[in-house]
Design a protein around this motif. Sequence first.
Motif, PDB file in Angstrom:
ATOM      1  N   ILE A  38       0.830  -1.209   0.000  1.00  0.00           N
ATOM      2  CA  ILE A  38       0.000   0.000   0.000  1.00  0.00           C
ATOM      3  C   ILE A  38       0.864   1.258   0.000  1.00  0.00           C
ATOM      4  N   LEU A  39       1.891   1.267   0.838  1.00  0.00           N
ATOM      5  CA  LEU A  39       2.764   2.442   0.922  1.00  0.00           C
ATOM      6  C   LEU A  39       3.525   2.695  -0.377  1.00  0.00           C
ATOM      7  N   ALA A  40       3.844   1.635  -1.103  1.00  0.00           N
ATOM      8  CA  ALA A  40       4.602   1.799  -2.341  1.00  0.00           C
ATOM      9  C   ALA A  40       3.837   2.612  -3.378  1.00  0.00           C
ATOM     10  N   SER A  41       2.516   2.644  -3.248  1.00  0.00           N
ATOM     11  CA  SER A  41       1.703   3.387  -4.217  1.00  0.00           C
ATOM     12  C   SER A  41       1.837   4.899  -4.055  1.00  0.00           C
ATOM     13  N   ILE A  42       2.503   5.347  -2.999  1.00  0.00           N
ATOM     14  CA  ILE A  42       2.620   6.782  -2.764  1.00  0.00           C
ATOM     15  C   ILE A  42       3.396   7.474  -3.884  1.00  0.00           C
ATOM     16  N   GLY A  43       4.234   6.719  -4.594  1.00  0.00           N
ATOM     17  CA  GLY A  43       4.982   7.293  -5.706  1.00  0.00           C
ATOM     18  C   GLY A  43       4.064   7.880  -6.770  1.00  0.00           C
ATOM     19  N   VAL A  99      -8.892  15.557  -5.387  1.00  0.00           N
ATOM     20  CA  VAL A  99      -9.677  14.512  -4.714  1.00  0.00           C
ATOM     21  C   VAL A  99      -8.860  13.216  -4.633  1.00  0.00           C
ATOM     22  N   GLY A 100      -8.179  12.877  -5.736  1.00  0.00           N
ATOM     23  CA  GLY A 100      -7.363  11.662  -5.757  1.00  0.00           C
ATOM     24  C   GLY A 100      -6.217  11.718  -4.769  1.00  0.00           C
ATOM     25  N   LEU A 101      -5.568  12.875  -4.678  1.00  0.00           N
ATOM     26  CA  LEU A 101      -4.461  13.026  -3.741  1.00  0.00           C
ATOM     27  C   LEU A 101      -4.934  12.935  -2.295  1.00  0.00           C
ATOM     28  N   ILE A 102      -6.058  13.577  -1.999  1.00  0.00           N
ATOM     29  CA  ILE A 102      -6.610  13.514  -0.635  1.00  0.00           C
ATOM     30  C   ILE A 102      -6.943  12.069  -0.279  1.00  0.00           C
ATOM     31  N   SER A 103      -7.605  11.373  -1.209  1.00  0.00           N
ATOM     32  CA  SER A 103      -7.970   9.974  -0.980  1.00  0.00           C
ATOM     33  C   SER A 103      -6.730   9.109  -0.796  1.00  0.00           C
ATOM     34  N   GLY A 104      -5.725   9.309  -1.663  1.00  0.00           N
ATOM     35  CA  GLY A 104      -4.511   8.496  -1.596  1.00  0.00           C
ATOM     36  C   GLY A 104      -3.715   8.716  -0.326  1.00  0.00           C
ATOM     37  N   LEU A 153      -6.634   0.526   1.563  1.00  0.00           N
ATOM     38  CA  LEU A 153      -6.471  -0.039   0.229  1.00  0.00           C
ATOM     39  C   LEU A 153      -7.503   0.537  -0.732  1.00  0.00           C
ATOM     40  N   LEU A 154      -8.732   0.648  -0.271  1.00  0.00           N
ATOM     41  CA  LEU A 154      -9.794   1.227  -1.100  1.00  0.00           C
ATOM     42  C   LEU A 154      -9.519   2.696  -1.412  1.00  0.00           C
ATOM     43  N   LEU A 155      -9.080   3.443  -0.390  1.00  0.00           N
ATOM     44  CA  LEU A 155      -8.797   4.869  -0.584  1.00  0.00           C
ATOM     45  C   LEU A 155      -7.632   5.075  -1.550  1.00  0.00           C
ATOM     46  N   VAL A 156      -6.585   4.289  -1.404  1.00  0.00           N
ATOM     47  CA  VAL A 156      -5.433   4.396  -2.288  1.00  0.00           C
ATOM     48  C   VAL A 156      -5.821   4.028  -3.722  1.00  0.00           C
ATOM     49  N   SER A 157      -6.622   2.977  -3.882  1.00  0.00           N
ATOM     50  CA  SER A 157      -7.061   2.561  -5.217  1.00  0.00           C
ATOM     51  C   SER A 157      -7.900   3.646  -5.881  1.00  0.00           C
ATOM     52  N   VAL A 158      -8.832   4.220  -5.118  1.00  0.00           N
ATOM     53  CA  VAL A 158      -9.654   5.317  -5.641  1.00  0.00           C
ATOM     54  C   VAL A 158      -8.777   6.505  -6.012  1.00  0.00           C
ATOM     55  N   GLY A 159      -7.784   6.785  -5.165  1.00  0.00           N
ATOM     56  CA  GLY A 159      -6.878   7.893  -5.430  1.00  0.00           C
ATOM     57  C   GLY A 159      -6.098   7.704  -6.717  1.00  0.00           C
ATOM     58  N   ILE A 160      -5.584   6.493  -6.944  1.00  0.00           N
ATOM     59  CA  ILE A 160      -4.806   6.206  -8.158  1.00  0.00           C
ATOM     60  C   ILE A 160      -5.683   6.361  -9.400  1.00  0.00           C
ATOM     61  N   ILE A 161      -6.907   5.848  -9.330  1.00  0.00           N
ATOM     62  CA  ILE A 161      -7.821   5.975 -10.471  1.00  0.00           C
ATOM     63  C   ILE A 161      -8.163   7.438 -10.732  1.00  0.00           C
ATOM     64  N   ALA A 162      -8.417   8.187  -9.662  1.00  0.00           N
ATOM     65  CA  ALA A 162      -8.827   9.590  -9.808  1.00  0.00           C
ATOM     66  C   ALA A 162      -7.723  10.453 -10.410  1.00  0.00           C
ATOM     67  N   VAL A 163      -6.495  10.308  -9.921  1.00  0.00           N
ATOM     68  CA  VAL A 163      -5.421  11.182 -10.414  1.00  0.00           C
ATOM     69  C   VAL A 163      -5.002  10.836 -11.838  1.00  0.00           C
ATOM     70  N   ASN A 164      -5.288   9.613 -12.280  1.00  0.00           N
ATOM     71  CA  ASN A 164      -4.894   9.212 -13.630  1.00  0.00           C
ATOM     72  C   ASN A 164      -6.017   9.295 -14.646  1.00  0.00           C
TER      73      ASN A 164
END
Length: 315
Positions: free
Chosen positions: A114-119, A142-147, A292-303
């Motif tokens: 999970i932490l590795a996704s911070i990149g 929104v994606g950054l806040i979620s992530g 995990l859900l928040l990080v996944s939502v964040g990755i989808i949102a920012v991309n």
Amino acid sequence: MDTEKLFTNKITVVIIALICCVLWGSAFPVLKTSYIELGMEAGDLNAKVVFAGMRFFIASILLFIVLVFFIKHSLKVKGKVLLELFGLGLLQTSLQYFFFYNGLANTTGIKGAILASIGTFFVVLLAHFVYHDDKMNLKKVVGLISGFLGIFLVNIGKGGFNLEFSLMGEGFLIMAGLVSAFGTILAKRISKGVHPFLVTGWQMFLGSLVLLLIGYPRLSPDAMTFTPKAWGLLFYAAFLSATAFSLWYTLLKYNKAGEISLYKFIVPVSGSLLSVIFLPGEKLTSYMVIALLLVSVGIIAVNYKRKKLIDTKNK
């Protein structure tokens, strides 16, 4: 079917993107298992550096073999490009994996995944200042806040709101993500005029040499014990790096970065699930599931619908 047609076919793109992300996700339990099999001490920085160097040196050789004998592509690059590739190797291989290998040794596979996704989120922040056409918007905010909220939650302990965080563990993984983000910006520029496999192979080769030159002279004689299983894990780790990075670079060369990077949420998901399956004692807590859900939502949102930025980190 030519390369461009293959890597722009919608079904092929989805399959290859998922394969890359699951391969990266598998790195977390594989590396944790490798540390145990090798008898490696958690605090032995030099052993982690040498092991990382061995992994990426083997991966680079595999890529060079594919380039020369199967793709029929020269390994030669211009002096200026080689210098840029050396800089990329220092960031994407040497420095990133120094932090990543040592950080993962001091935390769980699930938290590491999970932490590795911070990149991904650091890339978005850097892109705002580097590219004039990749500025912040509401979806990215929104994606950054979620992530980042997900990153915070994954560090909450079992007893409630008490943080379980160490510099040598979670701190190093966050540093790995930051270094990876800088490498991503550099990789975007280099990959425009150089074959993706060549970029990957040379940056891994040069970065791995730095790791080996730094770590090997300081390595204790009994720091690692290579059993047949340990060798197998090492070669698998090298294979997954060579395969995933090369295929991902190629996808990004022929497709819109936003459409491809959407799949990056699979990395923490697969990494967490594979850690639960293969690492004894690892369990998903309620906080980790939400994270995990928040990080996944964040990755989808920012991309989502991003057109210009290439995101290449993980593990």
